[in-house]
Motif scaffolding. Structure first.
Motif, PDB file in Angstrom:
ATOM      1  N   THR A  57       1.075  -0.937   0.151  1.00 51.90           N
ATOM      2  CA  THR A  57       0.412  -0.291   0.240  1.00 51.90           C
ATOM      3  C   THR A  57       0.556   0.964  -0.224  1.00 51.90           C
ATOM      4  O   THR A  57       2.057   0.933   0.960  1.00 51.90           O
ATOM      5  N   PRO A  58       0.309   2.171  -0.987  1.00 49.85           N
ATOM      6  CA  PRO A  58       1.543   3.751  -1.014  1.00 49.85           C
ATOM      7  C   PRO A  58       1.361   4.945   0.321  1.00 49.85           C
ATOM      8  O   PRO A  58       1.481   5.644   0.282  1.00 49.85           O
ATOM      9  N   ILE A  59       0.532   4.398   1.448  1.00 54.03           N
ATOM     10  CA  ILE A  59       0.646   4.892   2.418  1.00 54.03           C
ATOM     11  C   ILE A  59       1.343   4.441   3.713  1.00 54.03           C
ATOM     12  O   ILE A  59       1.132   2.864   3.692  1.00 54.03           O
ATOM     13  N   ALA A  60       1.523   4.677   4.037  1.00 51.45           N
ATOM     14  CA  ALA A  60       2.192   4.221   5.751  1.00 51.45           C
ATOM     15  C   ALA A  60       1.220   4.074   6.461  1.00 51.45           C
ATOM     16  O   ALA A  60       0.812   4.653   7.599  1.00 51.45           O
ATOM     17  N   ASP A  61       0.859   3.311   6.606  1.00 49.65           N
ATOM     18  CA  ASP A  61       0.252   2.516   7.539  1.00 49.65           C
ATOM     19  C   ASP A  61       0.262   1.496   8.152  1.00 49.65           C
ATOM     20  O   ASP A  61      -0.272   1.586   9.282  1.00 49.65           O
ATOM     21  N   ALA A  62       0.894  -0.122   8.006  1.00 48.79           N
ATOM     22  CA  ALA A  62       0.715  -0.429   9.122  1.00 48.79           C
ATOM     23  C   ALA A  62       2.255   0.000   9.957  1.00 48.79           C
ATOM     24  O   ALA A  62       1.837  -0.683  11.114  1.00 48.79           O
ATOM     25  N   GLY A  63       2.957   0.480   8.743  1.00 52.56           N
ATOM     26  CA  GLY A  63       3.836   0.733   9.398  1.00 52.56           C
ATOM     27  C   GLY A  63       3.897   2.077  10.757  1.00 52.56           C
ATOM     28  O   GLY A  63       4.774   2.125  11.631  1.00 52.56           O
ATOM     29  N   PHE A  64       2.501   2.206  10.821  1.00 56.34           N
ATOM     30  CA  PHE A  64       2.681   3.605  11.638  1.00 56.34           C
ATOM     31  C   PHE A  64       2.381   2.908  13.226  1.00 56.34           C
ATOM     32  O   PHE A  64       2.579   3.658  13.715  1.00 56.34           O
ATOM     33  N   LEU A  65       1.852   1.595  13.179  1.00 56.51           N
ATOM     34  CA  LEU A  65       1.573   0.941  14.724  1.00 56.51           C
ATOM     35  C   LEU A  65       2.971   1.345  14.822  1.00 56.51           C
ATOM     36  O   LEU A  65       3.572   0.861  16.572  1.00 56.51           O
ATOM     37  N   LEU A  66       4.305   1.136  14.772  1.00 57.45           N
ATOM     38  CA  LEU A  66       5.589   1.501  15.101  1.00 57.45           C
ATOM     39  C   LEU A  66       6.115   2.304  15.033  1.00 57.45           C
ATOM     40  O   LEU A  66       7.052   3.066  16.154  1.00 57.45           O
ATOM     41  N   ASP A  67       6.412   3.065  13.954  1.00 57.31           N
ATOM     42  CA  ASP A  67       6.223   4.606  14.038  1.00 57.31           C
ATOM     43  C   ASP A  67       5.914   5.694  14.569  1.00 57.31           C
ATOM     44  O   ASP A  67       6.998   6.344  15.195  1.00 57.31           O
ATOM     45  N   PHE A  68       4.566   5.745  14.663  1.00 52.91           N
ATOM     46  CA  PHE A  68       4.455   7.050  15.329  1.00 52.91           C
ATOM     47  C   PHE A  68       5.219   6.378  16.952  1.00 52.91           C
ATOM     48  O   PHE A  68       5.281   7.015  17.981  1.00 52.91           O
ATOM     49  N   PRO A  69       4.472   5.519  17.563  1.00 53.97           N
ATOM     50  CA  PRO A  69       4.556   5.088  18.832  1.00 53.97           C
ATOM     51  C   PRO A  69       6.254   5.775  18.765  1.00 53.97           C
ATOM     52  O   PRO A  69       6.530   6.499  20.483  1.00 53.97           O
ATOM     53  N   LEU A  70       7.341   5.331  18.040  1.00 58.66           N
ATOM     54  CA  LEU A  70       8.673   5.542  18.226  1.00 58.66           C
ATOM     55  C   LEU A  70       9.276   6.870  18.143  1.00 58.66           C
ATOM     56  O   LEU A  70      10.091   6.903  18.458  1.00 58.66           O
ATOM     57  N   ARG A  71       8.529   7.502  17.394  1.00 56.68           N
ATOM     58  CA  ARG A  71       8.496   9.061  17.007  1.00 56.68           C
ATOM     59  C   ARG A  71       7.553  10.090  18.361  1.00 56.68           C
ATOM     60  O   ARG A  71       8.522  10.426  19.184  1.00 56.68           O
ATOM     61  N   MET A  72       6.432   9.193  19.271  1.00 57.98           N
ATOM     62  CA  MET A  72       6.068  10.039  20.370  1.00 57.98           C
ATOM     63  C   MET A  72       6.700   9.751  21.683  1.00 57.98           C
ATOM     64  O   MET A  72       7.029  10.969  22.307  1.00 57.98           O
ATOM     65  N   ILE A  73       7.332   8.165  21.718  1.00 61.38           N
ATOM     66  CA  ILE A  73       8.238   8.060  22.856  1.00 61.38           C
ATOM     67  C   ILE A  73       9.362   8.855  22.924  1.00 61.38           C
ATOM     68  O   ILE A  73      10.112   9.111  24.212  1.00 61.38           O
ATOM     69  N   PHE A  74      10.466   7.849  21.864  1.00 60.88           N
ATOM     70  CA  PHE A  74      11.478   8.411  21.812  1.00 60.88           C
ATOM     71  C   PHE A  74      12.495   9.508  20.896  1.00 60.88           C
ATOM     72  O   PHE A  74      13.236   9.228  20.830  1.00 60.88           O
TER      73      PHE A  74
END
Length: 192
Positions: free
Chosen positions: A58-75
Motif C-alpha cells: 500500500t502506498p501509504i504508511a499504514d501498517a508501519g504507523f503502528l511502530l513509527d508513531f509510538p517511536l516518534r512520540m516516545i523516543f
C-alpha cells in the motif's frame, strides 16, 4: 489559566494515544478472529503476513504507523528511520515465510494476493516499488508535520518555498494513480 493551557496541550496527545490503542485493538482482534477460525499458529502467521501486506503493498504508511508513531512520540525517532526498519522487518518476514512457511499464504485472500505479488516479479513488483515510494513520501510529510507541531525547525519550515512540497504532492498523486492502475490490472475478484 495555566491548567487549561496544559490541558489543551495534552489533549491532542490523549487523542493520538486513543487512536493508537484502537488500532492495536483492531490488530489484536484480527489475530484472535484468525486464531479462532484456523488455529493459533495459522492465525499468528496470517496476521503477521497481513501486516506485511499493508507495509509492502500500500502506498501509504499504514501498517508501519503502528511502530513509527509510538517511536516518534516516545523516543523522538524520526518516522522515516523507523519506517526503514519496518520495511526491513516486513521483507524478512516474507523471505522466511516464502522459504519455510509458504502454506500460510493461503490463509486469507490478502495473504494469497501478497504471495502472488511476491512470486511474480514482472509486473507485480511494481506494486511494491510504488508502495515504497508513496510510503516514504507520506512519512516525510508526517515527520515535517510533527516537527511543526512540536515547534522544531519552525523557522526553517516557514521560510521554505512551497514549490518543493507542491512538486512532491504532484509526484505522490502520480504514484497513487499508477499504483491504482497497476492494482486494477491484477483483475482481482474478491467475490469468488
Amino acid at each position: 489559566m495555566t491548567a487549561s493551557i496544559e490541558e489543551k496541550a495534552s489533549h491532542p496527545k490523549k487523542q493520538l494515544f486513543y487512536k493508537f490503542f484502537l488500532l492495536c485493538l483492531l490488530l489484536l482482534s484480527y489475530f484472535v478472529y484468525l486464531s479462532i477460525k484456523y488455529d493459533l499458529v495459522t492465525g499468528g502467521f496470517a496476521s503477521v503476513l497481513t501486516w506485511s501486506f499493508f507495509v509492502l503493498c500500500t502506498p501509504i504508511a499504514d501498517a508501519g504507523f503502528l511502530l513509527d508513531f509510538p517511536l516518534r512520540m516516545i523516543f523522538g525517532v524520526r518516522m522515516f528511520v523507523s519506517e526503514i526498519a519496518v520495511w526491513v522487518l516486513a521483507i524478512l518476514i516474507n523471505v522466511v515465510s516464502s522459504l519455510y512457511f509458504v502454506e500460510y499464504y493461503e490463509a486469507t485472500k490478502l495473504t494469497t494476493l501478497l504471495h502472488l505479488i511476491l512470486i511474480t516479479p514482472y509486473p507485480y513488483w511494481a506494486v511494491v516499488f510504488l508502495s515504497a515510494v508513496g510510503t516514504f513520501l507520506s512519512i516525510r510529510f508526517a515527520d515535517e508535520l510533527m516537527d511543526v507541531v512540536h515547534h522544531r525547525d519552525r523557522d526553517y519550515f516557514h521560510s521554505k518555498s512551497y514549490i518543493h512540497e507542491i512538486v512532491i504532492v504532484v509526484f505522490f498523486l502520480m504514484i497513487f494513480i499508477g499504483y491504482y492502475e497497476l492494482v486494477a490490472s491484477l483483475g482481482l475478484d474478491f467475490e469468488q
